[in-house]
Design a protein around this motif. Structure first.
Motif, PDB file in Angstrom:
ATOM      1  N   ASP A  11      18.488 -51.089  36.374  1.00 39.91           N
ATOM      2  CA  ASP A  11      19.898 -51.533  36.383  1.00 39.91           C
ATOM      3  C   ASP A  11      20.273 -52.286  37.672  1.00 39.91           C
ATOM      4  O   ASP A  11      21.166 -53.155  37.655  1.00 39.91           O
ATOM      5  CB  ASP A  11      20.830 -50.322  36.264  1.00 39.91           C
ATOM      6  N   HIS A  21      22.283 -46.475  39.011  1.00 38.66           N
ATOM      7  CA  HIS A  21      23.521 -45.819  39.329  1.00 38.66           C
ATOM      8  C   HIS A  21      23.520 -44.337  38.979  1.00 38.66           C
ATOM      9  O   HIS A  21      24.577 -43.694  38.975  1.00 38.66           O
ATOM     10  CB  HIS A  21      24.661 -46.521  38.589  1.00 38.66           C
ATOM     11  N   TYR A  29      29.061 -56.186  36.340  1.00 41.98           N
ATOM     12  CA  TYR A  29      28.165 -55.039  36.159  1.00 41.98           C
ATOM     13  C   TYR A  29      28.203 -54.129  37.395  1.00 41.98           C
ATOM     14  O   TYR A  29      28.311 -52.902  37.281  1.00 41.98           O
ATOM     15  CB  TYR A  29      26.748 -55.558  35.902  1.00 41.98           C
ATOM     16  N   HIS A  74      18.747 -55.570  32.648  1.00 40.11           N
ATOM     17  CA  HIS A  74      19.795 -56.267  31.883  1.00 40.11           C
ATOM     18  C   HIS A  74      19.920 -57.686  32.432  1.00 40.11           C
ATOM     19  O   HIS A  74      19.959 -57.880  33.660  1.00 40.11           O
ATOM     20  CB  HIS A  74      21.170 -55.604  32.052  1.00 40.11           C
ATOM     21  N   GLU A 134      18.798 -43.201  31.285  1.00 39.29           N
ATOM     22  CA  GLU A 134      19.916 -43.555  30.410  1.00 39.29           C
ATOM     23  C   GLU A 134      19.399 -44.212  29.134  1.00 39.29           C
ATOM     24  O   GLU A 134      18.441 -44.995  29.153  1.00 39.29           O
ATOM     25  CB  GLU A 134      20.925 -44.461  31.138  1.00 39.29           C
ATOM     26  N   ASP A 159      20.094 -46.570  27.104  1.00 42.26           N
ATOM     27  CA  ASP A 159      19.903 -47.995  26.806  1.00 42.26           C
ATOM     28  C   ASP A 159      18.503 -48.465  27.224  1.00 42.26           C
ATOM     29  O   ASP A 159      18.057 -49.535  26.801  1.00 42.26           O
ATOM     30  CB  ASP A 159      21.000 -48.875  27.427  1.00 42.26           C
ATOM     31  N   HIS A 160      17.817 -47.651  28.030  1.00 44.03           N
ATOM     32  CA  HIS A 160      16.432 -47.994  28.417  1.00 44.03           C
ATOM     33  C   HIS A 160      15.409 -46.981  27.920  1.00 44.03           C
ATOM     34  O   HIS A 160      14.226 -47.280  27.877  1.00 44.03           O
ATOM     35  CB  HIS A 160      16.332 -48.115  29.948  1.00 44.03           C
ATOM     36  N   HIS A 210      14.566 -45.000  34.509  1.00 47.11           N
ATOM     37  CA  HIS A 210      15.938 -44.517  34.396  1.00 47.11           C
ATOM     38  C   HIS A 210      16.044 -43.823  33.040  1.00 47.11           C
ATOM     39  O   HIS A 210      15.526 -44.325  32.039  1.00 47.11           O
ATOM     40  CB  HIS A 210      16.843 -45.765  34.477  1.00 47.11           C
TER      41      HIS A 210
HETATM   42 FE1  FEO Z   1      22.200 -47.128  33.459  1.00 45.28          FE
HETATM   43 FE2  FEO Z   1      21.330 -49.876  31.796  1.00 45.28          FE
HETATM   44  O1  FEO Z   1      21.555 -48.067  32.043  1.00 45.28           O
END
Ligand code: FEO
Length: 393
Positions: free
Chosen positions: A163, A144, A189, A220, A79, A81-82, A77
């Motif tokens: 995620d 997502h 979430y 997460h 995004e 945060d990863h 992914h």
């Molecule tokens: Fe969609 Fe945890 O980033």
């Protein structure tokens, strides 16, 4: 070091102090950015990295695990945060290749400026051998973002789902040890980022149903060693089923709307309907989002301000519309001093809710007896509608 199975480690970061995600979503229990290290007999792979704010934690864990050479970083992914630590990981391990799908590759180039020659692209179902461990890539779009995917570790029957199936929950336990707590965090979430894509998620659930999965390791929150717990929860959330519940979202300036809501909520309770009431100037939008997941009816209460809805009510309507819950019925109650377009403006903000609009109740100034009668009629109407769709026992 947290170890899932032989030669499989969680090397990411627990973010105990995180309190807001995307500058939007409250995180009452923190979160974690999970990054999994798999040491095969021939090659080593890191599955996702962590948020850039936690890069040092990830690098310290890799040092502790004595990772001298990294062959692959699997990017599920794009995004941040990863992927936020990916540039630093590639600096430290210059021979590592980033394995991902073509769409994620382009997003990582756009978002982080990763050079094109760092990538190898993988197809849905393709495998990559680490020697005695085999990674099989599973495209899982729209959990997502459009590029999201997972990895199935064949020999150990572990699905690394990113995620998908995750929870914003900081905990020292590697595995789920309290399903009730994790259920709430996972539902929060799901509600906040997955709910708009429930049709696509349904397709992804069908896809993984064919696989023998003993462990689900998301990016997460804790790892699921009883996968059916979280899979069943997701099946329930994405289904078309709604509950005999009403979510009442309201804000009041001088008490008129509050009096209407108070009477209305009592009327619903008297009719045996479960009610969840949220005051919009103080609400935790995560709790509100959870309540929207399977509610049959949403009622918004707003005064008229500057000839339109109160901005807190407009914000809630905008958010509910973006989250696309499977709500079947919607109504509006509220007050006005001399006029305005509160009703029309709020209604126009909810096009994504494929819901029937029930007769609203508006009062001029303080609510009076006819207004309370109208609120009782709205409660009757909601009960009748819930009976019609078969959710009242
Ligand atoms: Fe969609 Fe945890 O980033």
């Amino acid at each position: 070091m947290r170890q899932l199975k032989a030669n499989i480690y969680e090397a990411g970061a627990i973010d105990w102090d995180a309190r807001l995600f995307d500058r939007l979503i409250p995180l009452p229990d923190g979160t974690s950015y999970n990054s999994y290290l798999i040491k095969g007999s021939e090659k080593t792979a890191l599955l996702d990295t962590v948020d850039s704010a936690k890069t040092e934690v990830l690098l310290a864990h890799l040092a502790e695990l004595e990772v001298v050479k990294l062959d692959y970083v699997i990017a599920h992914h794009a995004e941040q945060d990863h992927s936020g630590s990916l540039p630093d990981v590639l600096l430290l391990y210059p021979d590592a290749k980033v394995a991902t799908n073509p769409r994620c590759k382009q997003m990582l180039i756009d978002l982080l400026g990763i050079e094109e020659d760092k990538f190898i692209t993988v197809e849905d179902g393709e495998t990559l051998s680490l020697g005695d461990k085999t990674l099989q890539f599973v495209y899982l779009p729209w959990v997502h973002w459009p590029e999201t995917m997972g990895t199935y570790l064949k020999e150990d029957k572990v699905l690394f789902s990113c995620d998908f199936f995750g929870a914003h929950l900081a905990t020292s336990s590697l595995f789920v040890d309290d399903e009730a707590t994790v259920y709430e965090s996972a539902k929060r979430y799901y509600a906040e980022i997955m709910m708009p894509f429930r049709r696509q998620i349904n397709a992804n659930l069908a896809k993984i149903e064919q696989m023998k999965i003993e462990i689900i390791a998301p990016s997460h929150g804790p790892v699921h060693n009883r996968p059916e717990f979280i899979i069943d929860a997701y099946k329930d959330w994405v289904s078309d089923a709604v509950k005999n519940e009403v979510v009442v979202l309201y804000v009041s300036m001088h008490g008129s709307t509050a009096k209407m809501v108070s009477h209305f909520v009592e009327a619903l309770i008297d009719r045996g309907i479960t009610v969840k009431q949220f005051e919009l100037s103080t609400v935790d939008i995560g709790r509100l989002a959870i309540a929207l997941v399977d509610v049959a009816t949403v009622v918004i209460g707003s005064p008229t301000v500057l000839a339109g809805p109160h901005p807190c009510a407009a914000y809630a309507a905008f958010l509910a519309n973006a989250l696309r819950p499977k709500t079947k019925f919607v109504s509006i109650v509220g007050s006005f001093g001399w006029g305005g377009k509160m009703l029309e403006q709020l209604t126009a903000m909810l096009p994504n809710l494929k819901a029937e609009i029930l007769e609203p109740v508006l009062t001029k100034g303080e609510p009076k007896q006819p207004d309370f009668v109208a609120l009782d009629a709205l409660a009757d109407n909601i009960l009748a509608k819930h009976k019609e769709i078969g959710i009242v026992n």
